[in-house]
Design a protein around this motif. Structure first.
Motif, PDB file in Angstrom:
ATOM      1  N   ILE A 157       0.838  -1.206   0.000  1.00 51.96           N
ATOM      2  CA  ILE A 157       0.000   0.000   0.000  1.00 51.96           C
ATOM      3  C   ILE A 157       0.870   1.252   0.000  1.00 51.96           C
ATOM      4  N   LEU A 158       1.892   1.274   0.857  1.00 58.44           N
ATOM      5  CA  LEU A 158       2.771   2.443   0.935  1.00 58.44           C
ATOM      6  C   LEU A 158       3.513   2.657  -0.381  1.00 58.44           C
ATOM      7  N   TYR A 159       3.947   1.560  -1.012  1.00 58.90           N
ATOM      8  CA  TYR A 159       4.655   1.648  -2.281  1.00 58.90           C
ATOM      9  C   TYR A 159       3.730   2.173  -3.377  1.00 58.90           C
ATOM     10  N   ALA A 160       2.502   1.625  -3.433  1.00 62.66           N
ATOM     11  CA  ALA A 160       1.540   2.056  -4.456  1.00 62.66           C
ATOM     12  C   ALA A 160       1.223   3.545  -4.299  1.00 62.66           C
ATOM     13  N   LYS A 161       1.075   3.992  -3.053  1.00 62.61           N
ATOM     14  CA  LYS A 161       0.829   5.421  -2.806  1.00 62.61           C
ATOM     15  C   LYS A 161       2.020   6.262  -3.265  1.00 62.61           C
ATOM     16  N   GLU A 162       3.213   5.809  -2.934  1.00 62.97           N
ATOM     17  CA  GLU A 162       4.426   6.548  -3.284  1.00 62.97           C
ATOM     18  C   GLU A 162       4.561   6.693  -4.801  1.00 62.97           C
ATOM     19  N   LYS A 163       4.189   5.643  -5.531  1.00 60.38           N
ATOM     20  CA  LYS A 163       4.314   5.657  -6.987  1.00 60.38           C
ATOM     21  C   LYS A 163       3.195   6.457  -7.662  1.00 60.38           C
ATOM     22  N   GLY A 164       2.147   6.793  -6.903  1.00 61.12           N
ATOM     23  CA  GLY A 164       1.096   7.637  -7.462  1.00 61.12           C
ATOM     24  C   GLY A 164      -0.181   6.919  -7.845  1.00 61.12           C
ATOM     25  N   CYS A 165      -0.352   5.662  -7.392  1.00 61.39           N
ATOM     26  CA  CYS A 165      -1.611   4.968  -7.668  1.00 61.39           C
ATOM     27  C   CYS A 165      -2.762   5.699  -6.977  1.00 61.39           C
ATOM     28  N   PHE A 166      -3.912   5.731  -7.632  1.00 62.08           N
ATOM     29  CA  PHE A 166      -5.088   6.367  -7.050  1.00 62.08           C
ATOM     30  C   PHE A 166      -5.754   5.368  -6.114  1.00 62.08           C
ATOM     31  N   MET A 167      -5.645   5.621  -4.816  1.00 59.23           N
ATOM     32  CA  MET A 167      -6.114   4.675  -3.804  1.00 59.23           C
ATOM     33  C   MET A 167      -7.522   5.062  -3.344  1.00 59.23           C
ATOM     34  N   THR A 168      -8.360   4.062  -3.133  1.00 61.51           N
ATOM     35  CA  THR A 168      -9.728   4.299  -2.669  1.00 61.51           C
ATOM     36  C   THR A 168     -10.109   3.252  -1.633  1.00 61.51           C
ATOM     37  N   GLY A 169     -11.290   3.451  -1.037  1.00 64.30           N
ATOM     38  CA  GLY A 169     -11.897   2.412  -0.201  1.00 64.30           C
ATOM     39  C   GLY A 169     -11.997   2.720   1.272  1.00 64.30           C
ATOM     40  N   THR A 170     -11.029   3.455   1.819  1.00 65.36           N
ATOM     41  CA  THR A 170     -11.037   3.704   3.254  1.00 65.36           C
ATOM     42  C   THR A 170     -11.902   4.929   3.585  1.00 65.36           C
ATOM     43  N   GLN A 171     -12.390   4.954   4.820  1.00 71.59           N
ATOM     44  CA  GLN A 171     -13.106   6.154   5.274  1.00 71.59           C
ATOM     45  C   GLN A 171     -12.181   7.360   5.237  1.00 71.59           C
ATOM     46  N   ASP A 172     -10.916   7.141   5.576  1.00 72.23           N
ATOM     47  CA  ASP A 172      -9.930   8.214   5.571  1.00 72.23           C
ATOM     48  C   ASP A 172      -9.594   8.556   4.121  1.00 72.23           C
ATOM     49  N   MET A 173     -10.010   9.729   3.671  1.00 71.38           N
ATOM     50  CA  MET A 173      -9.814  10.108   2.276  1.00 71.38           C
ATOM     51  C   MET A 173      -8.336  10.282   1.915  1.00 71.38           C
ATOM     52  N   LYS A 174      -7.469  10.422   2.912  1.00 72.99           N
ATOM     53  CA  LYS A 174      -6.037  10.556   2.639  1.00 72.99           C
ATOM     54  C   LYS A 174      -5.329   9.204   2.598  1.00 72.99           C
ATOM     55  N   ILE A 175      -6.048   8.133   2.898  1.00 73.99           N
ATOM     56  CA  ILE A 175      -5.493   6.761   2.908  1.00 73.99           C
ATOM     57  C   ILE A 175      -4.261   6.693   3.808  1.00 73.99           C
ATOM     58  N   GLU A 176      -4.346   7.344   4.974  1.00 70.22           N
ATOM     59  CA  GLU A 176      -3.260   7.269   5.948  1.00 70.22           C
ATOM     60  C   GLU A 176      -3.638   6.371   7.112  1.00 70.22           C
ATOM     61  N   ASN A 177      -4.951   6.274   7.372  1.00 71.55           N
ATOM     62  CA  ASN A 177      -5.450   5.448   8.477  1.00 71.55           C
ATOM     63  C   ASN A 177      -6.414   4.407   7.914  1.00 71.55           C
ATOM     64  N   ILE A 178      -6.582   3.335   8.682  1.00 66.58           N
ATOM     65  CA  ILE A 178      -7.463   2.250   8.234  1.00 66.58           C
ATOM     66  C   ILE A 178      -8.303   1.772   9.408  1.00 66.58           C
ATOM     67  N   ASN A 179      -9.576   1.465   9.129  1.00 65.29           N
ATOM     68  CA  ASN A 179     -10.459   0.920  10.160  1.00 65.29           C
ATOM     69  C   ASN A 179     -10.190  -0.583  10.318  1.00 65.29           C
ATOM     70  N   VAL A 180      -9.930  -0.982  11.539  1.00 60.69           N
ATOM     71  CA  VAL A 180      -9.693  -2.400  11.831  1.00 60.69           C
ATOM     72  C   VAL A 180     -10.706  -2.872  12.852  1.00 60.69           C
ATOM     73  N   VAL A 181     -10.932  -4.172  12.848  1.00 60.47           N
ATOM     74  CA  VAL A 181     -11.936  -4.755  13.737  1.00 60.47           C
ATOM     75  C   VAL A 181     -11.446  -4.681  15.179  1.00 60.47           C
ATOM     76  N   THR A 182     -12.296  -4.191  16.044  1.00 65.71           N
ATOM     77  CA  THR A 182     -11.967  -4.103  17.471  1.00 65.71           C
ATOM     78  C   THR A 182     -12.075  -5.480  18.090  1.00 65.71           C
ATOM     79  N   LYS A 183     -11.017  -5.897  18.763  1.00 66.83           N
ATOM     80  CA  LYS A 183     -10.995  -7.227  19.364  1.00 66.83           C
ATOM     81  C   LYS A 183     -11.855  -7.225  20.616  1.00 66.83           C
ATOM     82  N   SER A 184     -12.662  -8.278  20.772  1.00 66.73           N
ATOM     83  CA  SER A 184     -13.559  -8.357  21.945  1.00 66.73           C
ATOM     84  C   SER A 184     -12.808  -8.877  23.153  1.00 66.73           C
TER      85      SER A 184
END
Length: 484
Positions: A457-484
């Motif tokens: 992911i970091l490499y693709a961002k560095e090379k200029g790929c257009f990243m999508t999918g995360t709530q964070d529009m800057k693709i710096e943070n990611i939502n992960v499942v909270t452990k019970s």
């Protein structure tokens, strides 16, 4: 009832007749043929705005077609060799989701390659079906995912005999086809349905010497992206069904998510494109193959680049290759595909379909001209001359095998919290991360995040790929499942 000829265009004809009348419109859309939005009329054209109308009896209704839309769909089914065809105006995404949701309910298993479009995994999030992923073969030289091996499909069937369906890409974005006929035979032998994402395969139905189409192979359903290689307007698609499916139920499933205000511009474009393909498809795709082959030959003479094709075929994970696809490996010139993609657009005014970390794809059609093909070849030659460098340090693969630990629906709707992507290894992903295009998830909900994936992911961002999918529009943070 008299059978209609493929030269007819029932919906187009009805729209033309409607347009010829002096109807006073007190219905939607509110732009009233463009009079209420003159800037839009001047931008798109008066005819376009006049034909942007709402459902009415003379023009039928997409949700419950009984006249001209029904006839247009019947002609499409005949043209594609299917028993039923449905016009889709929410893109092939909606067609793929309708396939999955017509065959699977919550808790049902569906076998699919992991390099599916996000629409297939989105359908799992919505309906609660469980994916049984088959990791596609990998071409190590090109770093690309291939098709599904028949042996791997057979193992997945034997390990999951209760699975309801198998989803197959035909072809992949790169032009790779699996042995669809053998997969269909295996699936049907085990009472499983076959769903085919044929977003990039419209031409398989109309060209000569093409890989087998889904309907010809006996698949149960296929989502065909007419706008990609069939000539209709963007966002228009067709869902094909064979008699194994209850077409009325499929229509109900489509109507769960498809708009009730179907665009007549999109629908009529499907009607017109179907006629054009029926009448002229062989010649159109003969010309397309000639353009693509000429470009491949010339690009391969440049050195460094590798425009690959049928020589990859191995009778298994690369059972066949779509000769219309101009897929080009770039890593040997020291450039990531996305870097070549950006240079072509920014320096040479050439827009290609996509670039990833090792390859580019140029969509070629009969609508191209010799001059444009030569421009592309010349630009690639100049990019090599001006920008070629040592390939050391470039990523060498596009696909990382996922570790699925939770159902996509459970992960997407479960309790989540945000963490920096750079610190997320070991967590369970609660959303999507992908480069678009092609829209194949690097991470999907329910998958374990690994160091390899973080680095990708970091490499693709560095090379200029257009990243999508995360709530964070800057693709710096990611939502992960909270452990019970």
């Amino acid at each position: 009832m008299e059978r209609l000829s493929q030269e007819r265009m029932p919906l187009y004809e009805a729209l033309k007749q409607h347009d010829s009348k002096r109807i006073a419109h007190f219905d939607v859309p509110g732009h009233k043929g463009g009079r209420g939005n003159k800037e839009l009329k001047h931008f798109l054209g008066e005819t376009c705005l006049r034909l942007d109308v709402n459902s009415m009896k003379p023009l039928d209704n997409l949700c419950h077609p009984v006249s001209v839309i029904k006839e247009a769909q019947e002609l499409a089914a005949e043209a594609f060799g299917a028993d039923e065809a449905f016009f889709i105006v929410n893109g092939t995404t909606a067609a793929v989701q309708a396939m999955v949701m017509s065959t699977c309910k919550a808790g049902d298993k569906i076998i699919m390659p992991r390099n599916v479009h996000r629409s297939a995994i989105n359908a799992l999030v919505v309906c609660g079906a469980l994916p049984i992923y088959i990791n596609p073969g990998i071409n190590k030289e090109l770093g690309i995912p291939l098709g599904m091996s028949v042996k791997d499909v057979e193992e997945a069937i034997n390990s999951n005999p209760e699975a309801k369906a198998i989803l197959v890409n035909n072809p992949t974005y790169y032009g790779i086809c699996s042995d669809l006929g053998q997969i269909v035979a295996l699936a049907h032998e085990h009472n499983m349905l076959v769903l085919v994402d044929e977003a990039h395969g419209t031409h398989f139905y109309f060209g000569e010497d093409m890989p087998v189409s889904a309907m010809a192979a006996g698949a149960d359903m296929a989502a065909v992206s007419m706008h990609k290689t069939g000539g209709s307007l963007t966002q228009s698609s067709i869902l094909l069904c064979n008699k194994s499916m209850n077409a009325d139920y499929v229509r109900q499933v489509i109507n769960l998510t498809q708009t009730t205000s179907g665009s007549y511009l999109l629908m009529s474009s499907l009607d017109i494109a179907r006629k054009n393909l029926s009448m002229n498809g062989k010649e159109m795709f003969r010309k397309t193959v000639e353009f693509a082959q000429y470009a491949r030959d010339e690009i391969n003479k440049l050195g460094g680049y590798y425009a690959f094709a049928e020589e990859l075929a191995d009778g298994d994970a690369v059972y066949a290759f779509d000769k219309t696809k101009l897929s080009i490996h770039t890593r040997a010139v020291g450039l990531a595909g996305i870097e070549v993609y950006d240079l072509l657009r920014d320096e040479y005014d050439i827009q290609i379909e996509f670039g990833d970390i090792g390859n580019i794809l140029a969509i070629v059609s009969a609508g191209d001209r010799n001059l444009e093909i030569e421009r592309l070849i010349s630009a690639l030659s100049e990019i090599k001359r001006l920008y070629e460098k040592d390939k050391t340090g470039l990523f060498d693969h596009e696909y990382i095998n996922p570790d699925v630990v939770m159902a996509p629906q459970q992960a997407f709707y479960g309790e989540k919290h945000s963490v920096p992507i750079i610190e997320s290894a070991g967590e369970i992903c609660g959303e999507f991360v992908m480069c678009y295009p092609p829209g194949i998830p690097i991470l999907a909900p329910g998958e374990r995040i690994t160091e390899d994936i973080v680095n990708y992911i970091l490499y693709a961002k560095e090379k200029g790929c257009f990243m999508t999918g995360t709530q964070d529009m800057k693709i710096e943070n990611i939502n992960v499942v909270t452990k019970s």
